[in-house]
Design a protein around this motif. Structure first.
Motif, short mmCIF file in Angstrom:
data_model
loop_
_atom_site.label_atom_id
_atom_site.label_comp_id
_atom_site.label_asym_id
_atom_site.label_seq_id
_atom_site.Cartn_x
_atom_site.Cartn_y
_atom_site.Cartn_z
N LEU A 209 3.18 5.97 -11.02
CA LEU A 209 2.42 5.39 -9.92
C LEU A 209 3.27 4.34 -9.21
O LEU A 209 3.85 3.46 -9.85
N HIS A 210 3.33 4.44 -7.89
CA HIS A 210 3.95 3.38 -7.08
C HIS A 210 2.80 2.52 -6.56
O HIS A 210 2.10 2.93 -5.64
N PRO A 211 2.58 1.35 -7.15
CA PRO A 211 1.43 0.53 -6.73
C PRO A 211 1.65 -0.13 -5.38
O PRO A 211 2.61 -0.88 -5.20
N TYR A 212 0.77 0.16 -4.45
CA TYR A 212 0.85 -0.44 -3.13
C TYR A 212 -0.15 -1.58 -2.98
O TYR A 212 -0.19 -2.23 -1.94
N ASP A 213 -0.96 -1.80 -4.01
CA ASP A 213 -1.90 -2.92 -4.03
C ASP A 213 -1.84 -3.56 -5.40
O ASP A 213 -1.64 -2.89 -6.42
N GLU A 214 -2.07 -4.86 -5.45
CA GLU A 214 -1.97 -5.60 -6.71
C GLU A 214 -2.97 -5.10 -7.74
O GLU A 214 -2.70 -5.12 -8.94
N GLN A 215 -4.12 -4.61 -7.28
CA GLN A 215 -5.14 -4.15 -8.21
C GLN A 215 -4.71 -2.94 -9.02
O GLN A 215 -5.30 -2.63 -10.06
N HIS A 216 -3.66 -2.23 -8.57
CA HIS A 216 -3.20 -1.04 -9.27
C HIS A 216 -2.09 -1.34 -10.28
O HIS A 216 -1.63 -0.42 -10.97
N LEU A 217 -1.64 -2.60 -10.36
CA LEU A 217 -0.56 -2.93 -11.28
C LEU A 217 -0.91 -2.59 -12.72
O LEU A 217 -0.06 -2.14 -13.48
#
Length: 446
Positions: A209-217
């Motif tokens: 996963l390439h997280p584009y939002d902090e919530q996906h870290l």
């Protein structure tokens, strides 16, 4: 090479590194930036995107024709769903007639619009590879990650393209799936590969996963410290344990006013380790290494091993990402002589610098701005490729003399976090130090 025959020119060209040939060897063309799904891992959901959607028009595609006879591969997708462009079959047919015999054409798709008729027209036009998105084999997992999509849609698409492969007598057609690994779908990977192979898939691409939002870290299944950093740290940690030195106390003691001889040993031991790392050109982020979740890394490793076994038994060609970044980085995009054309005709160097976004791939917010070298709407594609600015860019990237931002103990620094990136701490003007594509974590059809 004007005095050489066509055959001589081909031989001479083949001896030149792809990055410095007269024409790109790979071309990624965004047929549309529109999409009919709202997948959580997509940069389109990133609040900082801010770009207008559009389709690749025939006039823009026609401007690329001079490149086709020199291509090894043409990949017809960007951040949108290629099947939304009604000219897709025409583009495939046109390019196929101009490309060399060994060249292939493919694209990635969510498969939502891939019925039997559309699959047949695509294969008949000359499609060589198609990769369908699959991020779970349990229907609820699939639907939660690919908002608007359902597992039965993917099954229908795989069966349709497999039928078209037989109908058009194209045994060479490669059918694949792409699986984006996250904490929530990791355990489903082996079963997903088996499921896809049973429905006609011949290859699978797995990416983190390439997280584009902090919530996906929290969903990331990879670690940001490099394999070199892990290896060096483990070696020194073993030495420390044998010597009875508890190096994990380093930061507790670093600013302590009075320390005991045993505590002084800890500080000295770590300083020797850091000196050894510097002498080998290895960055050490000790805070991350001390706090490492080794159980998570082991879990990913075990699932990947099971995935390899499943793929071997199913005859599925499997491409897996690294679990931690490679310290010995390489840019496949530049090394393979690739260029990226967005739907509006702008030419870019790679996936990382294709669209505006905020990336959290390294664990902190990193504003990414596209790098544009020209537009085929106003300049010849060959001239943009051979421009001083683009050639210089490729030369600089191939030196691989970049900091490793992912495991730097000073990151994130203002140099890479600034929205108007000018240079990194090595004075490079290419923002490659923070790119994890080159470390083997992120993959797509290429």
């Amino acid at each position: 090479m004007s005095g050489l025959s066509s055959a001589q020119r081909d031989v001479t060209e083949s001896l030149i590194a792809p990055a410095f040939r007269e024409y790109p060897s790979k071309l990624f063309v965004e047929t549309t930036s529109r999409c009919n799904l709202n997948c959580v891992m997509c940069p389109k959901q990133n609040r900082s995107g801010g770009h207008a959607d559009g389709d690749l028009e025939p006039e823009t595609f026609a401007a690329l024709k001079e490149l086709f006879p020199h291509l090894d591969a043409l990949v017809l997708n960007g951040i949108g769903e290629p099947l939304l462009n009604t000219y897709l079959e025409s583009y495939i047919d046109t390019a196929k007639k101009l490309m060399p015999d060994h060249g292939w054409i493919g694209f990635q798709s969510n498969g939502l619009l891939l019925n039997h008729l559309r699959a047949t027209t695509l294969v008949a036009a000359g499609l060589d590879r198609i990769c369908l998105s699959m991020d779970g084999v349990i229907p609820s997992t699939f639907s939660s990650l690919r908002a608007g999509g359902h597992l039965h849609d993917l099954e229908r698409a795989l069966l349709a393209i497999s039928a078209a492969k037989d109908l058009c007598s194209r045994p060479d057609l490669q059918i694949g799936v792409e699986y984006v690994v996250m904490r929530d779908n990791l355990e489903e990977l082996p079963a997903a590969l088996s499921w896809a192979a049973e429905r006609g898939a011949t290859f699978a691409i797995v990416s983190h996963l390439h997280p584009y939002d902090e919530q996906h870290l929290g969903q990331c299944a990879y670690d940001t410290c490099s394999d070199e950093a892990h290896s060096l740290y483990h070696a020194w940690n073993s030495k420390a344990e044998l010597a009875g030195v508890e190096i994990s106390r380093y930061f507790e003691l670093l600013w302590k006013y009075r320390i005991s001889p045993d505590e002084q040993r800890i500080l000295q031991f770590v300083e020797i380790m850091k000196t050894n790392a510097r002498s080998r050109g290895i960055s050490l982020d000790l805070k991350r290494l001390f706090a490492m979740d080794y159980a998570k890394i082991e879990a990913v490793y075990n699932v990947f091993e099971r995935a390899r076994d499943v793929a071997h038994l199913a005859g599925l060609h499997l491409s897996l990402p690294e679990i931690v970044p490679r310290g010995n980085r390489s840019c496949g995009f530049i090394e393979q002589g690739a260029a990226f054309i967005s739907h509006d005709g702008a030419m870019h160097p790679c996936y990382q610098l294709w669209h505006t976004c905020h990336s959290f791939a390294n664990g902190w917010q990193h504003p990414v701005q596209p790098r544009i070298f020209g537009s085929v709407a106003s300049h010849r594609a060959r001239d943009i490729w051979n421009s001083d600015s683009f050639r210089s860019y490729r030369e600089n990237v191939l030196r691989h003399n970049y900091p490793s931002c992912s495991d730097c103990n000073s990151s994130p620094c203002d140099l890479v976090r600034d929205s108007g990136f000018e240079q990194d701490c090595y004075a490079n003007t290419e923002p490659c130090g923070s790119c994890l594509w080159s470390s083997g974590l992120f993959r797509c059809l290429d």
